[in-house]
Design a protein around this motif. Structure first.
Motif, mmCIF file in Angstrom:
data_model
loop_
_atom_site.group_PDB
_atom_site.id
_atom_site.type_symbol
_atom_site.label_atom_id
_atom_site.label_comp_id
_atom_site.label_asym_id
_atom_site.label_seq_id
_atom_site.Cartn_x
_atom_site.Cartn_y
_atom_site.Cartn_z
ATOM 1 N N UNK A 1 0.805 -1.216 0.000
ATOM 2 C CA UNK A 1 0.000 0.000 0.000
ATOM 3 C C UNK A 1 0.840 1.270 0.000
ATOM 4 N N UNK A 2 2.097 1.156 0.420
ATOM 5 C CA UNK A 2 2.997 2.316 0.440
ATOM 6 C C UNK A 2 4.194 2.023 -0.451
ATOM 7 N N UNK A 3 4.548 2.967 -1.298
ATOM 8 C CA UNK A 3 5.665 2.765 -2.225
ATOM 9 C C UNK A 3 6.977 2.516 -1.482
ATOM 10 N N UNK A 4 7.202 3.234 -0.386
ATOM 11 C CA UNK A 4 8.466 3.088 0.340
ATOM 12 C C UNK A 4 8.590 1.740 1.051
ATOM 13 N N UNK A 5 7.514 0.973 1.117
ATOM 14 C CA UNK A 5 7.550 -0.348 1.748
ATOM 15 C C UNK A 5 7.110 -1.472 0.807
ATOM 16 N N UNK A 6 6.824 -1.122 -0.446
ATOM 17 C CA UNK A 6 6.354 -2.115 -1.409
ATOM 18 C C UNK A 6 7.461 -3.119 -1.723
ATOM 19 N N UNK A 7 7.050 -4.358 -1.989
ATOM 20 C CA UNK A 7 7.967 -5.466 -2.242
ATOM 21 C C UNK A 7 7.824 -5.915 -3.690
ATOM 22 N N UNK A 8 8.956 -6.150 -4.339
ATOM 23 C CA UNK A 8 8.919 -6.614 -5.727
ATOM 24 C C UNK A 8 8.276 -7.994 -5.796
ATOM 25 N N UNK A 9 7.295 -8.139 -6.684
ATOM 26 C CA UNK A 9 6.616 -9.426 -6.844
ATOM 27 C C UNK A 9 6.853 -10.039 -8.220
ATOM 28 N N UNK A 10 7.262 -9.217 -9.193
ATOM 29 C CA UNK A 10 7.511 -9.744 -10.538
ATOM 30 C C UNK A 10 8.155 -8.671 -11.400
ATOM 31 N N UNK A 11 8.729 -9.138 -12.513
ATOM 32 C CA UNK A 11 9.229 -8.256 -13.564
ATOM 33 C C UNK A 11 8.640 -8.747 -14.876
ATOM 34 N N UNK A 12 8.178 -7.805 -15.692
ATOM 35 C CA UNK A 12 7.558 -8.178 -16.964
ATOM 36 C C UNK A 12 8.040 -7.263 -18.080
ATOM 37 N N UNK A 13 7.829 -7.719 -19.296
ATOM 38 C CA UNK A 13 8.203 -6.926 -20.462
ATOM 39 C C UNK A 13 7.059 -6.053 -20.955
#
Length: 67
Positions: A41-53
């Protein structure tokens, strides 16, 4: 026909906020040619869940994580 909710809003040059039912569930950050899906919910605490093209695949990854 019911209106379709667009789940993202551009909040910076390379950053999009993703929402579900009016609540922020994550972000998509553009890094070069890769779209990084971040959950939280907060950008400063968000966690990477995937990378896509593709942008839409990254938004879908954020929405799936929040379900």
């Amino acid at each position: 026909m019911a209106p379709v909710e667009i789940p993202w809003t551009r909040i910076d040059m390379d950053l999009y906020e993703v929402a579900r039912d009016g609540y922020i569930v994550g972000y998509v950050e553009v890094v070069g040619s890769v779209f990084v899906a971040l959950g939280g919910t907060r950008y400063d605490r968000a966690v990477e869940v995937a990378q896509h093209l593709t942008f839409h695949a990254a938004v879908d990854a954020v929405l799936r994580r929040s379900a």
